[in-house]
Scaffold this motif. Structure first.
Motif, PDB file in Angstrom:
ATOM      1  N   TYR A 116      41.314  45.780  41.810  1.00  0.00           N
ATOM      2  CA  TYR A 116      41.233  47.082  42.469  1.00  0.00           C
ATOM      3  C   TYR A 116      42.086  48.112  41.750  1.00  0.00           C
ATOM      4  CZ  TYR A 116      38.785  45.012  46.375  1.00  0.00           C
ATOM      5  OH  TYR A 116      37.847  44.391  47.142  1.00  0.00           O
ATOM      6  N   SER A 117      41.620  49.352  41.770  1.00  0.00           N
ATOM      7  CA  SER A 117      42.358  50.475  41.193  1.00  0.00           C
ATOM      8  C   SER A 117      43.460  50.911  42.153  1.00  0.00           C
ATOM      9  CB  SER A 117      41.406  51.643  40.936  1.00  0.00           C
ATOM     10  OG  SER A 117      40.909  52.133  42.174  1.00  0.00           O
ATOM     11  N   PHE A 118      44.255  51.886  41.721  1.00  0.00           N
ATOM     12  CA  PHE A 118      45.363  52.406  42.518  1.00  0.00           C
ATOM     13  C   PHE A 118      44.904  52.979  43.851  1.00  0.00           C
ATOM     14  CE2 PHE A 118      43.870  55.951  40.009  1.00  0.00           C
ATOM     15  CZ  PHE A 118      43.858  57.005  40.907  1.00  0.00           C
ATOM     16  N   ASP A 119      43.658  53.446  43.920  1.00  0.00           N
ATOM     17  CA  ASP A 119      43.166  54.052  45.163  1.00  0.00           C
ATOM     18  C   ASP A 119      42.170  53.162  45.898  1.00  0.00           C
ATOM     19  OD1 ASP A 119      41.218  54.346  43.242  1.00  0.00           O
ATOM     20  OD2 ASP A 119      40.819  56.456  43.654  1.00  0.00           O
ATOM     21  N   GLY A 164      50.225  30.803  48.392  1.00  0.00           N
ATOM     22  CA  GLY A 164      49.349  29.633  48.375  1.00  0.00           C
ATOM     23  C   GLY A 164      48.932  29.330  46.946  1.00  0.00           C
ATOM     24  N   SER A 165      47.629  29.303  46.717  1.00  0.00           N
ATOM     25  CA  SER A 165      47.107  29.019  45.370  1.00  0.00           C
ATOM     26  C   SER A 165      46.617  30.284  44.665  1.00  0.00           C
ATOM     27  CB  SER A 165      45.963  28.007  45.457  1.00  0.00           C
ATOM     28  OG  SER A 165      44.881  28.564  46.184  1.00  0.00           O
ATOM     29  N   GLN A 166      47.100  31.442  45.118  1.00  0.00           N
ATOM     30  CA  GLN A 166      46.671  32.703  44.519  1.00  0.00           C
ATOM     31  C   GLN A 166      47.833  33.462  43.894  1.00  0.00           C
ATOM     32  OE1 GLN A 166      44.470  34.836  47.560  1.00  0.00           O
ATOM     33  NE2 GLN A 166      42.622  33.703  47.061  1.00  0.00           N
ATOM     34  N   ILE A 167      47.533  34.110  42.775  1.00  0.00           N
ATOM     35  CA  ILE A 167      48.481  34.988  42.098  1.00  0.00           C
ATOM     36  C   ILE A 167      47.920  36.400  42.182  1.00  0.00           C
ATOM     37  CG2 ILE A 167      49.549  35.608  39.904  1.00  0.00           C
ATOM     38  CD1 ILE A 167      49.271  32.690  39.060  1.00  0.00           C
ATOM     39  N   LYS A 168      48.732  37.319  42.656  1.00  0.00           N
ATOM     40  CA  LYS A 168      48.337  38.724  42.734  1.00  0.00           C
ATOM     41  C   LYS A 168      49.260  39.495  41.806  1.00  0.00           C
ATOM     42  CE  LYS A 168      46.743  41.462  46.521  1.00  0.00           C
ATOM     43  NZ  LYS A 168      46.919  41.838  47.942  1.00  0.00           N
ATOM     44  N   THR A 169      48.688  40.148  40.799  1.00  0.00           N
ATOM     45  CA  THR A 169      49.475  40.932  39.860  1.00  0.00           C
ATOM     46  C   THR A 169      49.366  42.412  40.194  1.00  0.00           C
ATOM     47  OG1 THR A 169      47.665  41.056  38.250  1.00  0.00           O
ATOM     48  CG2 THR A 169      49.222  39.228  38.003  1.00  0.00           C
ATOM     49  N   TYR A 199      45.760  46.265  41.786  1.00  0.00           N
ATOM     50  CA  TYR A 199      46.146  44.859  41.703  1.00  0.00           C
ATOM     51  C   TYR A 199      44.988  44.008  41.213  1.00  0.00           C
ATOM     52  CZ  TYR A 199      43.776  43.867  46.175  1.00  0.00           C
ATOM     53  OH  TYR A 199      42.848  43.732  47.173  1.00  0.00           O
ATOM     54  N   PHE A 200      45.345  42.813  40.771  1.00  0.00           N
ATOM     55  CA  PHE A 200      44.391  41.828  40.277  1.00  0.00           C
ATOM     56  C   PHE A 200      44.677  40.523  40.998  1.00  0.00           C
ATOM     57  CE2 PHE A 200      42.291  38.902  37.507  1.00  0.00           C
ATOM     58  CZ  PHE A 200      41.287  39.641  36.909  1.00  0.00           C
ATOM     59  N   LEU A 201      43.630  39.858  41.465  1.00  0.00           N
ATOM     60  CA  LEU A 201      43.783  38.626  42.224  1.00  0.00           C
ATOM     61  C   LEU A 201      43.135  37.470  41.472  1.00  0.00           C
ATOM     62  CD1 LEU A 201      44.744  37.369  44.927  1.00  0.00           C
ATOM     63  CD2 LEU A 201      42.455  37.867  45.816  1.00  0.00           C
ATOM     64  N   SER A 202      43.893  36.388  41.316  1.00  0.00           N
ATOM     65  CA  SER A 202      43.394  35.171  40.673  1.00  0.00           C
ATOM     66  C   SER A 202      43.794  33.975  41.514  1.00  0.00           C
ATOM     67  CB  SER A 202      44.010  34.983  39.280  1.00  0.00           C
ATOM     68  OG  SER A 202      43.718  36.053  38.439  1.00  0.00           O
ATOM     69  N   GLU A 203      43.009  32.936  41.407  1.00  0.00           N
ATOM     70  CA  GLU A 203      43.379  31.655  41.986  1.00  0.00           C
ATOM     71  C   GLU A 203      43.892  30.785  40.856  1.00  0.00           C
ATOM     72  OE1 GLU A 203      41.316  29.288  45.394  1.00  0.00           O
ATOM     73  OE2 GLU A 203      40.304  28.811  43.504  1.00  0.00           O
ATOM     74  N   TYR A 204      44.867  29.937  41.120  1.00  0.00           N
ATOM     75  CA  TYR A 204      45.351  29.066  40.057  1.00  0.00           C
ATOM     76  C   TYR A 204      45.334  27.602  40.479  1.00  0.00           C
ATOM     77  CZ  TYR A 204      50.014  28.396  42.089  1.00  0.00           C
ATOM     78  OH  TYR A 204      51.054  28.049  42.896  1.00  0.00           O
ATOM     79  N   THR A 205      45.087  26.761  39.489  1.00  0.00           N
ATOM     80  CA  THR A 205      45.142  25.314  39.647  1.00  0.00           C
ATOM     81  C   THR A 205      45.760  24.750  38.378  1.00  0.00           C
ATOM     82  OG1 THR A 205      42.909  25.065  38.739  1.00  0.00           O
ATOM     83  CG2 THR A 205      43.081  25.175  41.130  1.00  0.00           C
TER      84      THR A 205
END
Length: 171
Positions: free
Chosen positions: A145-148, A106-111, A125-131
């Motif tokens: 969030y960390s690995f655990d 959708g409009s989210q990028i998860k790295t 992981y890191f979660l961002s919304e993009y426009t």
């Protein structure tokens, strides 16, 4: 009944093709080298219109980020190429560095970092919304969030969101 099943299958395949096309187009659109050209923080009245040099690179499947935090330039070490322990500690908090893979939904990028300055982040992981605005990619930082599975303190206690305006650099 068979005709109805064929129509339903066709509609489902068409929907999946359209959805896949949108995701592929979104990934192609963000591919490139970007510089952080502006930082807006909900808890500050004025944006940072001249942030420190920082780069985010998106390829078809991978990303890399080097983001120098703060509003003031990083200072050179007192003795060139020989940082003191205090200078190293300060520098550690002034820069974010990680690289890995990413997904767009959708409009989210998860790295998903495969390498990172912070060992807790590798496997997290890191979660961002993009426009998009005026040809710029706007990332709104949402969660980390960390690995655990431990949420980063900035995300837990945030008093507002951070929005990074990314300007594409020419090839």
């Amino acid at each position: 009944m068979t005709k109805l099943l064929h129509i339903a299958t066709y509609v489902l395949l068409l929907y999946m093709a359209l959805l896949f096309g949108i995701v592929v187009h979104a990934q192609e659109a963000i591919e490139g080298v970007w510089r952080v050209s502006r930082i807006d923080q909900d808890f500050r009245q004025e944006p940072n219109r001249d942030p420190e040099p920082s780069l985010i690179i998106f390829t078809a499947q991978h990303y890399s980020i080097i983001w120098i935090l703060g509003d003031e330039s990083m200072q050179p070490y007192a003795e060139r190429w020989s940082a003191t322990d205090d200078e190293k500690t300060q520098r550690f908090g002034e820069v974010t560095v990680n690289a890995g893979t990413y997904e767009i939904e959708g409009s989210q990028i998860k790295t998903f970092p495969l390498v990172a300055r912070d060992p807790e982040f590798i496997g997290g992981y890191f979660l961002s919304e993009y426009t998009w605005r005026d040809g710029n990619l706007i990332l709104t930082l949402l969660d980390e969030y960390s690995f655990d599975g431990v949420q980063h303190p900035w995300a837990k206690g945030s008093s507002g969101q951070i929005h990074l305006t990314l300007s594409r650099l020419p090839d």
